[in-house]
Design a protein around this motif. Sequence first.
Motif, PDB file in Angstrom:
ATOM      1  N   UNK A   1      -4.067 -29.977 -53.499  1.00 56.31           N
ATOM      2  CA  UNK A   1      -4.368 -28.612 -53.068  1.00 56.31           C
ATOM      3  C   UNK A   1      -5.247 -28.150 -54.570  1.00 56.31           C
ATOM      4  N   UNK A   2      -6.203 -27.363 -54.207  1.00 57.90           N
ATOM      5  CA  UNK A   2      -7.070 -26.679 -55.168  1.00 57.90           C
ATOM      6  C   UNK A   2      -6.605 -25.214 -55.187  1.00 57.90           C
ATOM      7  N   UNK A   3      -6.374 -24.473 -56.250  1.00 56.17           N
ATOM      8  CA  UNK A   3      -6.184 -22.968 -56.531  1.00 56.17           C
ATOM      9  C   UNK A   3      -7.065 -22.657 -57.270  1.00 56.17           C
ATOM     10  N   UNK A   4      -7.871 -21.518 -56.567  1.00 58.25           N
ATOM     11  CA  UNK A   4      -8.396 -20.594 -57.333  1.00 58.25           C
ATOM     12  C   UNK A   4      -8.128 -19.112 -57.690  1.00 58.25           C
ATOM     13  N   UNK A   5      -8.138 -19.153 -59.123  1.00 58.80           N
ATOM     14  CA  UNK A   5      -7.643 -17.863 -59.598  1.00 58.80           C
ATOM     15  C   UNK A   5      -8.881 -16.767 -59.691  1.00 58.80           C
ATOM     16  N   UNK A   6      -8.642 -15.598 -59.205  1.00 56.93           N
ATOM     17  CA  UNK A   6      -9.714 -14.772 -59.156  1.00 56.93           C
ATOM     18  C   UNK A   6      -9.313 -13.388 -59.389  1.00 56.93           C
ATOM     19  N   UNK A   7      -9.989 -12.507 -59.814  1.00 58.37           N
ATOM     20  CA  UNK A   7      -9.639 -11.089 -59.781  1.00 58.37           C
ATOM     21  C   UNK A   7      -9.407 -10.488 -58.121  1.00 58.37           C
ATOM     22  N   UNK A   8      -8.603  -9.716 -58.078  1.00 59.62           N
ATOM     23  CA  UNK A   8      -8.046  -9.405 -56.285  1.00 59.62           C
ATOM     24  C   UNK A   8      -9.349  -9.105 -55.496  1.00 59.62           C
ATOM     25  N   UNK A   9     -10.099  -8.241 -56.082  1.00 63.09           N
ATOM     26  CA  UNK A   9     -11.062  -7.898 -55.126  1.00 63.09           C
ATOM     27  C   UNK A   9     -12.602  -8.790 -55.265  1.00 63.09           C
TER      28      UNK A   9
ATOM     29  N   UNK B   1     -12.644 -29.931 -54.939  1.00 63.29           N
ATOM     30  CA  UNK B   1     -12.006 -29.915 -53.424  1.00 63.29           C
ATOM     31  C   UNK B   1     -12.287 -31.348 -53.169  1.00 63.29           C
ATOM     32  N   UNK B   2     -13.345 -32.360 -53.623  1.00 66.42           N
ATOM     33  CA  UNK B   2     -13.483 -33.751 -53.366  1.00 66.42           C
ATOM     34  C   UNK B   2     -12.567 -34.491 -54.067  1.00 66.42           C
ATOM     35  N   UNK B   3     -11.798 -34.308 -54.873  1.00 66.56           N
ATOM     36  CA  UNK B   3     -10.998 -34.902 -55.533  1.00 66.56           C
ATOM     37  C   UNK B   3      -9.461 -34.749 -55.574  1.00 66.56           C
TER      38      UNK B   3
ATOM     39  N   UNK C   1     -21.681 -22.826 -63.437  1.00 68.24           N
ATOM     40  CA  UNK C   1     -21.592 -24.032 -62.648  1.00 68.24           C
ATOM     41  C   UNK C   1     -20.188 -23.771 -61.814  1.00 68.24           C
ATOM     42  N   UNK C   2     -19.621 -22.718 -61.887  1.00 65.74           N
ATOM     43  CA  UNK C   2     -18.266 -22.324 -61.210  1.00 65.74           C
ATOM     44  C   UNK C   2     -18.364 -23.092 -59.799  1.00 65.74           C
ATOM     45  N   UNK C   3     -19.352 -22.940 -58.809  1.00 66.56           N
ATOM     46  CA  UNK C   3     -19.265 -23.507 -57.423  1.00 66.56           C
ATOM     47  C   UNK C   3     -19.292 -24.900 -57.751  1.00 66.56           C
ATOM     48  N   UNK C   4     -20.012 -25.648 -58.555  1.00 70.29           N
ATOM     49  CA  UNK C   4     -20.285 -27.187 -58.587  1.00 70.29           C
ATOM     50  C   UNK C   4     -18.896 -27.593 -58.953  1.00 70.29           C
ATOM     51  N   UNK C   5     -18.043 -26.757 -59.938  1.00 70.02           N
ATOM     52  CA  UNK C   5     -16.845 -27.558 -60.283  1.00 70.02           C
ATOM     53  C   UNK C   5     -15.812 -27.269 -59.194  1.00 70.02           C
ATOM     54  N   UNK C   6     -15.744 -26.299 -58.354  1.00 66.80           N
ATOM     55  CA  UNK C   6     -15.028 -26.131 -57.140  1.00 66.80           C
ATOM     56  C   UNK C   6     -15.354 -27.214 -56.014  1.00 66.80           C
ATOM     57  N   UNK C   7     -16.600 -27.616 -55.891  1.00 69.98           N
ATOM     58  CA  UNK C   7     -16.915 -28.684 -54.982  1.00 69.98           C
ATOM     59  C   UNK C   7     -16.084 -29.908 -55.621  1.00 69.98           C
ATOM     60  N   UNK C   8     -16.651 -30.230 -56.941  1.00 66.57           N
ATOM     61  CA  UNK C   8     -15.986 -31.533 -57.461  1.00 66.57           C
ATOM     62  C   UNK C   8     -14.511 -31.382 -57.205  1.00 66.57           C
TER      63      UNK C   8
ATOM     64  N   UNK D   1     -16.625 -16.701 -52.189  1.00 62.60           N
ATOM     65  CA  UNK D   1     -18.154 -17.341 -52.233  1.00 62.60           C
ATOM     66  C   UNK D   1     -18.966 -17.949 -51.083  1.00 62.60           C
ATOM     67  N   UNK D   2     -19.933 -17.553 -50.876  1.00 61.04           N
ATOM     68  CA  UNK D   2     -20.729 -18.014 -49.449  1.00 61.04           C
ATOM     69  C   UNK D   2     -20.465 -19.466 -49.322  1.00 61.04           C
ATOM     70  N   UNK D   3     -21.164 -20.096 -50.379  1.00 60.22           N
ATOM     71  CA  UNK D   3     -21.170 -21.534 -50.263  1.00 60.22           C
ATOM     72  C   UNK D   3     -19.736 -22.382 -50.359  1.00 60.22           C
ATOM     73  N   UNK D   4     -18.548 -21.931 -50.373  1.00 60.74           N
ATOM     74  CA  UNK D   4     -17.393 -22.665 -50.520  1.00 60.74           C
ATOM     75  C   UNK D   4     -16.694 -22.362 -49.217  1.00 60.74           C
ATOM     76  N   UNK D   5     -16.262 -23.569 -48.312  1.00 57.71           N
ATOM     77  CA  UNK D   5     -15.518 -23.339 -47.267  1.00 57.71           C
ATOM     78  C   UNK D   5     -14.220 -22.258 -47.169  1.00 57.71           C
TER      79      UNK D   5
END
Length: 194
Positions: free
Chosen positions: A159-167, A153-155, A144-151, A171-175
């Motif tokens: 700022x929102x910081x997303x930690x990811x592997x470098x490469x 971003x709305x709150x 449910x990662x994308x859902x969490x990011x959207x919540x 995600x398509x559905x996140x601005x």
Amino acid sequence: MLKCSFIEGPILHRLKYGKGRGQNLAKAVGFKFNKNRTIIDATAGLGYDAFILASLGANVTLIERSEKIYDLLKAAISEAKLYGGEISKIVNRMNLLFGDSKDILPNIAPEVILIDTMYKDRKKSALVKNDMRLVREVVGSDSDHVELINVALNNASKRVVIKQPRYAETLDNIKGCSHQILGKIIRYDVYVTI
Ligand SMILES: C[S@@+](CC[C@H](N)C(=O)[O-])C[C@H]1O[C@@H](n2cnc3c(N)ncnc32)[C@H](O)[C@@H]1O
């Protein structure tokens, strides 16, 4: 065996050699703009990122929804509180909550939110870290990662910081994010929400 500790193990190495506020995690959450950041770590895990942020002076609220991971983390925080010295001062700036961040975030007026889920492909990078592989065995893949990011971003008011592997793929559905901070292994996608 999965262990969580702030008084021994790899976290102490990271504390000592992590480059303070010059490290990428600190830049990503925006310490430059506010020395007393209040940060929500919406995916607490073993609490290592939160501990580093607290060591730099931030007050950090950690949210964890896996009961097993929450119990480990709670015990590690209690142990560190009794340990004394600088370690106790750091964990005293950490406040742990149990539950799903998607439900909690809308009720706590967050400024800065950090997200580091198990969602991404960690094969080449972070899975090298044994403890994160063990966490994954307990919690699964956080689908449910994308859902969490959207919540988030709305709150988040700052700022929102997303930690990811470098490469990791964006995600398509996140601005698109405001900017990225690139390390050798880790990338931080920063969404400024002001
Ligand atoms: C990759 S680990 C985080 C590691 C952490 N950054 C650290 O430094 O130890 C991801 C954790 O986030 C938790 N998690 C994922 N989605 C969550 C949500 N919506 N609410 C609360 N916890 C969540 C998982 O249970 C897992 O323990």
